[in-house]
Design a protein around this motif. Structure first.
Motif, PDB file in Angstrom:
ATOM      1  N   LEU A 255       0.448  -1.240   0.066  1.00 16.83           N
ATOM      2  CA  LEU A 255      -0.086  -0.193   0.237  1.00 16.83           C
ATOM      3  C   LEU A 255       1.000   1.285  -0.135  1.00 16.83           C
ATOM      4  N   PRO A 257       2.518   4.826   1.030  1.00 18.32           N
ATOM      5  CA  PRO A 257       2.404   5.695   2.219  1.00 18.32           C
ATOM      6  C   PRO A 257       0.895   6.808   2.311  1.00 18.32           C
ATOM      7  N   HIS A 259      -1.727   5.966   1.802  1.00 20.23           N
ATOM      8  CA  HIS A 259      -3.714   5.270   1.390  1.00 20.23           C
ATOM      9  C   HIS A 259      -3.746   5.075   2.891  1.00 20.23           C
ATOM     10  N   PHE A 262      -2.465   2.871   5.256  1.00 21.49           N
ATOM     11  CA  PHE A 262      -1.373   2.070   5.061  1.00 21.49           C
ATOM     12  C   PHE A 262      -0.453   1.974   6.326  1.00 21.49           C
ATOM     13  N   HIS A 265      -1.105  -1.583   6.730  1.00 18.92           N
ATOM     14  CA  HIS A 265      -0.474  -2.998   5.253  1.00 18.92           C
ATOM     15  C   HIS A 265       0.416  -4.566   5.581  1.00 18.92           C
TER      16      HIS A 265
END
Length: 471
Positions: A255, A257, A259, A262, A265
């Motif tokens: 993912l 950063p 997102h 994140f 992840h």
């Protein structure tokens, strides 16, 4: 005495908390109410046989199980000569492999002993250490030549339970035993299909570690959760645009950063996130006034209580007596599928389609797996095998009540069971199945099995005999 009062007083319409009666009066009334003082003996367990869900599964089991009987080898009554089935193109011989578990205690002694001059022998108070046995039995002979036979064809697993010993029997140990049984079966019976039969227990119905199981999920992502396999959104989802779309149960490890997820992840998604992706969180909120919980008070009840409430609710819907006001809300709650996150997710088709681990293992090997109806141990001939072992003369006479002696005797006695006796166990099981297919209940089936001894079925005069018995 408290137990006696608890039986008699309600039968007389009296409150057990406000009244008490003498022991002599209690014994007199017990006789009047039809009770008899007898030695407790083991027999066919019929409590629960007539429960609606048990009867439904029982009929389905006998119908499906009976379809494969024509593919199984039969035997003559006297000489036990095999009678081969008429197999069609592409069909294979099916062989039953019955499984069960039993526990033997080091100090299991006979109830009757010879007494000289009235001097009773001293007997230990406890039953002693336990010996747990998990085994399979078949009635078929492999028919392999001596130079092709395996040195070991025994799938029996014996452990000695206890905190400081072998631990307890688990699904992991059962899986290892099943894998061993499949290898031995395929060598001994080539080009045949094994029909493994188990009873219904939590160990036998356990899922694989990556199975979809809502009870093993947290609300939020991360934390200690099962790493479940990916799936597809079911076709009965309320949103048609989501039908059949892939559903990942874990956040991608790559993912970006920026997102919003994140921080999670590579971690497992929680129930809340899965329900959002499936478009179900809004349905859940609408059904509960905007409040969403992981598990409601009804779902927290034990499975036995939930089943009882469920069947009471169905009986009420069909016109039976209405439940009390205090239970009405709980009964209605038990029928809902949108009461909480866990129940909403557990009722999705992909979660409902999950199979027990041993069933997946057996079917992937090309064989079949069955689970007996609840409370129907008489349909498993290995139960009679355990009974034969525990009354074996060697076990009753040679055992001195010590663990080391019993530990040596158990495998010897298990291997000592004659083939003809095992055939008799299977024959009795077919009698029970035939009696149930004729519409008899548990008590009537027990009568029919004792009366008719022919192989595989009850006699033609059975229904007339049952009519005489009922009248």
């Amino acid at each position: 005495m408290k137990q006696v009062n608890a039986v008699i007083l309600p039968a007389l319409g009296l409150d057990a908390t406000d009244h008490n009666i003498s022991e002599g009066t209690a014994q007199w009334w017990l006789g009047k109410l039809g009770y008899e003082l007898k030695e407790a003996k083991k027999g066919i367990y019929i409590d629960g046989h007539e429960r609606e869900d048990v009867v439904t599964y029982h009929k389905e089991f006998l119908a499906m199980f009976g379809e494969n009987e024509r593919l199984q080898r039969t035997y003559t009554d006297d000489s036990l000569e095999p009678v081969e089935p008429q197999l069609g193109p592409g069909e294979q011989l099916h062989i039953l492999v019955m499984h069960d578990e039993s526990i033997v205690h080091a100090n299991e002694l006979r109830r009757q002993v010879y007494v000289c001059d009235g001097k009773m022998p001293l007997r230990k108070k406890g039953q002693g250490r336990a010996i747990h046995i998990s085994d399979f039995i078949v009635k078929e002979n492999a028919g392999l030549p001596m130079d092709h036979q395996l040195k070991c064809t025994d799938t029996c697993e014996i452990i000695y339970p206890g905190k400081n010993n072998d631990g307890f029997w688990t699904n992991e140990k059962l899986v290892k035993q099943v894998k061993k049984a499949i290898v031995i079966f395929e060598y001994m019976y080539p080009n045949s299909v094994a029909e493994f039969v188990f009873d219904q227990s939590s160990a036998h119905g356990a899922f694989a570690k990556d199975a979809l199981n809502a009870k093993e999920m947290n609300v939020r992502p991360g934390g200690k959760q099962w790493l479940m396999h990916n799936t597809f959104i079911p076709m009965d989802n309320p949103n048609p645009d989501l039908h059949g779309k892939p559903q990942a149960m874990v956040f991608p490890p790559d993912l970006p950063p920026h997102h919003p997820d994140f921080e999670f992840h590579g971690q497992v998604k929680g129930m809340q996130h899965i329900l959002k992706e499936c478009g179900l969180i809004s349905v859940l909120e609408a059904a509960n006034g905007g409040k969403v919980v992981r598990e409601c008070s009804t779902c927290k009840l034990s499975r036995e209580v939930q089943e009882q409430l469920h069947w009471e609710a169905l009986a009420t819907a069909e016109g039976a007596d209405e439940p009390g006001k205090s239970n009405l809300d709980m009964l209605q709650e038990s029928l809902r599928t949108d009461c909480c996150m866990q129940k909403m997710l557990a009722n999705q088709q992909d979660f409902k389609d999950e199979k027990p681990l041993i069933l997946i293992l057996i079917e992937e090997a090309g064989h079949r797996c069955w689970f007996l109806p609840k409370f129907h141990c008489e349909l498993n001939p290995i139960e009679m095998y355990w009974g034969w072992m525990k009354v074996h003369e060697c076990f009753c006479t040679a055992s001195d009540g010590t663990f080391l002696t019993t530990k040596c005797l158990v495998p010897q006695i298990l291997d000592d069971c004659p083939v003809k006796t095992i055939h008799a166990f299977f024959r009795k099981t077919w009698h029970y199945m035939d009696a149930y297919r004729k519409g008899l209940n548990a008590c009537q089936a027990e009568f029919a099995v004792k009366k008719y001894k022919s192989h595989g079925h009850c006699g033609p005069m059975l229904i007339m005999s049952i009519g005489v018995l009922l009248n």
